[in-house]
Structures are given as C-alpha cells and as structure tokens.
Write a protein that holds these residues in place. Structure first.
Motif, PDB file in Angstrom:
ATOM      1  N   TYR A   1     104.806  78.712  27.808  1.00  0.00           N
ATOM      2  CA  TYR A   1     104.169  77.281  27.558  1.00  0.00           C
ATOM      3  C   TYR A   1     103.596  76.982  26.205  1.00  0.00           C
ATOM      4  CZ  TYR A   1     100.879  73.209  28.502  1.00  0.00           C
ATOM      5  OH  TYR A   1     100.276  72.164  28.434  1.00  0.00           O
ATOM      6  N   ARG A   2     103.056  78.019  25.728  1.00  0.00           N
ATOM      7  CA  ARG A   2     102.501  77.607  24.195  1.00  0.00           C
ATOM      8  C   ARG A   2     103.493  77.260  23.492  1.00  0.00           C
ATOM      9  NH1 ARG A   2      97.394  81.966  23.497  1.00  0.00           N
ATOM     10  NH2 ARG A   2      96.570  81.790  25.796  1.00  0.00           N
ATOM     11  N   PHE A   3     104.556  78.134  23.333  1.00  0.00           N
ATOM     12  CA  PHE A   3     105.479  77.636  22.406  1.00  0.00           C
ATOM     13  C   PHE A   3     106.310  76.382  22.607  1.00  0.00           C
ATOM     14  CE2 PHE A   3     105.469  82.294  22.115  1.00  0.00           C
ATOM     15  CZ  PHE A   3     105.004  82.554  20.963  1.00  0.00           C
ATOM     16  N   ARG A   4     106.457  75.914  24.079  1.00  0.00           N
ATOM     17  CA  ARG A   4     107.079  74.904  24.584  1.00  0.00           C
ATOM     18  C   ARG A   4     106.311  73.604  23.994  1.00  0.00           C
ATOM     19  NH1 ARG A   4     112.621  75.098  26.999  1.00  0.00           N
ATOM     20  NH2 ARG A   4     112.672  77.316  27.477  1.00  0.00           N
ATOM     21  N   ALA A   5     104.845  73.821  24.229  1.00  0.00           N
ATOM     22  CA  ALA A   5     103.964  72.718  23.868  1.00  0.00           C
ATOM     23  C   ALA A   5     104.083  72.629  22.445  1.00  0.00           C
ATOM     24  CB  ALA A   5     102.608  73.002  24.286  1.00  0.00           C
ATOM     25  N   ALA A   6     103.990  73.618  21.561  1.00  0.00           N
ATOM     26  CA  ALA A   6     103.982  73.354  20.158  1.00  0.00           C
ATOM     27  C   ALA A   6     105.064  72.935  19.582  1.00  0.00           C
ATOM     28  CB  ALA A   6     103.571  75.010  19.319  1.00  0.00           C
ATOM     29  N   ALA A   7     106.441  73.175  20.173  1.00  0.00           N
ATOM     30  CA  ALA A   7     107.661  72.516  19.852  1.00  0.00           C
ATOM     31  C   ALA A   7     107.958  71.024  20.367  1.00  0.00           C
ATOM     32  CB  ALA A   7     108.807  73.339  20.257  1.00  0.00           C
ATOM     33  N   GLY A   8     107.021  70.697  20.952  1.00  0.00           N
ATOM     34  CA  GLY A   8     107.329  69.382  21.650  1.00  0.00           C
ATOM     35  C   GLY A   8     108.270  69.384  22.901  1.00  0.00           C
ATOM     36  N   ASP A   9     108.589  70.431  23.458  1.00  0.00           N
ATOM     37  CA  ASP A   9     109.717  70.054  24.529  1.00  0.00           C
ATOM     38  C   ASP A   9     109.379  69.003  25.506  1.00  0.00           C
ATOM     39  OD1 ASP A   9     110.725  70.880  27.520  1.00  0.00           O
ATOM     40  OD2 ASP A   9     111.535  72.519  26.131  1.00  0.00           O
TER      41      ASP A   9
ATOM     42  N   ARG B   1     105.851  85.775  20.273  1.00  0.00           N
ATOM     43  CA  ARG B   1     107.445  85.389  20.428  1.00  0.00           C
ATOM     44  C   ARG B   1     108.029  86.923  21.025  1.00  0.00           C
ATOM     45  NH1 ARG B   1     109.477  81.348  22.757  1.00  0.00           N
ATOM     46  NH2 ARG B   1     109.322  80.012  20.900  1.00  0.00           N
TER      47      ARG B   1
ATOM     48  N   ALA C   1      96.539  85.384  21.474  1.00  0.00           N
ATOM     49  CA  ALA C   1      97.668  84.543  20.984  1.00  0.00           C
ATOM     50  C   ALA C   1      98.893  84.881  21.701  1.00  0.00           C
ATOM     51  CB  ALA C   1      97.747  84.564  19.434  1.00  0.00           C
TER      52      ALA C   1
END
Length: 218
Positions: free
Chosen positions: A111-119, A31, A28
């Motif tokens: 990328y994973r965080f941006r995808a999860a946040a709907g950037d 952050r 995983a």
C-alpha cells in the motif's frame, strides 16, 4: 443566583471516556520484503522514532486515572502501549475488532508504494472515500461497522472510567467519522503517537479531542 458561569464539560453518568492513541511510527516498507503478517495483514514493528513516541505517550498519561488499556492484534499497538502499561501496572487487553484497515492485495507494505506512486486505485479510494477501491480490501462500511462494534463493547465494559485504546490511523478516522457523521475520510491523518478523545454513553458518541501531539518530540 448571583452569577452563572460557563458550562464545563463532564462525561455523562455511565459514560466511558476513551483515549484513542495512534501507535508509534513503524518500520519502513522495503521493496520485495513484505512485513510479517497476522491474519493476512501487515504487522511491522515500531521504528526507533516510534519507540520514542511510545515513551512520550507513556510519560504524558502516566498520572491519568486510566482504568484499562486496550490494544489490537498488531505488535505495533502492544509496543506503543508498553511504556504506559508499565507506569500504570496494567495488562493490555486485545480487542478483536479494532485492527487496522484490511488492505487486501496491497497489505504487507505494498500500500505504501502504491500510495507514493499515485496508483489510480489509491486515488479513487481517496476521492470516493472508499477503502473498497483497493483490490481485495474491506469496504469503508465494513471498517466502520466493526470499529463501532469494538468501541461500544469497550464502553459498555467501562462505565464511568477513563480507558486508553491504542489503535491505528484508519481506525481513528473511522471512529471519529462514525461519531460525528462526517465524511468517511474527514479525520484521516492522525499523527503517530497522537491522542484523540471519544466519550461514549450508550449508543451516543461525543468527540472531545483530535490529534493531540503536544507531548511528542518535534
């Protein structure tokens, strides 16, 4: 002729039969802690669940008449290929063109965080089927060009052979879109440890299977 049975597919003479295997699940993203990097790209190791998936791939294909195994520069493909390579007594070869999509400013786990946040850039990339919407990323056309080049090189070296090619989700998506002329993201979402099949004869690519997962634990 007393009867005519239905056609059964066999690869054309001189074709290479490629099994495109997606690597197992990786660690995983955390952050503030980038993945290890290789040439500017995130290089996470397999998660324990991914190691189980790698074992399942090895068990599924250990009796297949595979003549060669290819991996990418990323450790997750080497780790996924290892059980199968052990069963078959083959040393995996690294292809220089089949590494994962270069995600530019978002590589290394971001990328994973941006995808999860709907950037918004992520949403534009999905809507337009264009990796280049991500800041600093390679374009979809660039990805497809190098993936096609890598697959044709492998196919040319392995006429009339079955070959295991352990790669990445974005690469499988690009390969199958190129093969079928489908929208660029039509084949995104191959499962970790899944097996897809592409028969290549010269410049012709024939899709024979996508996302086989019957061998994977549920």
């Amino acid at each position: 002729m007393s009867e005519a049975r239905q056609h059964r597919f066999t690869p054309p003479k001189g074709a290479a039969d490629l099994l495109l295997i997606r690597h197992g699940e990786t660690q995983a993203a955390v952050r503030g802690q980038n993945f290890p990097m290789v040439d500017g790209q995130g290089d996470p190791a397999l998660h324990p669940d991914g190691e189980v998936q790698a074992l399942a791939v090895g068990a599924r294909l250990k009796a297949a008449p595979i003549g060669a195994i290819y991996v990418t520069k990323m450790q997750r493909t080497h780790q996924t290929a290892a059980p199968l390579a052990g069963h078959l007594g083959l040393a995996p070869r690294v292809d220089p063109d089949l590494h994962e999509v270069f995600l530019g400013d978002w590589d290394g786990g971001e990328y994973r965080f941006r995808a999860a946040a709907g950037d918004p850039a992520f949403l534009r990339a999905k809507e337009r089927e264009e990796w280049g919407e991500i800041p600093g990323a390679e374009t979809t056309a660039q990805l497809q060009t190098r993936v096609r080049r890598g697959l044709l090189r492998i196919a040319a070296a392995h006429a009339d052979e079955l070959v295991a090619v352990v790669v990445h989700g974005g690469v499988i998506g690009a390969a199958l879109a190129v093969a079928t002329g489908s929208p660029a993201f039509a084949f995104h979402g191959a499962e970790n440890g899944s097996i897809s099949r592409l028969v290549i004869n010269g410049d012709q690519m024939i899709l024979r299977g996508f996302n086989e997962v019957s061998h994977l634990p549920t």
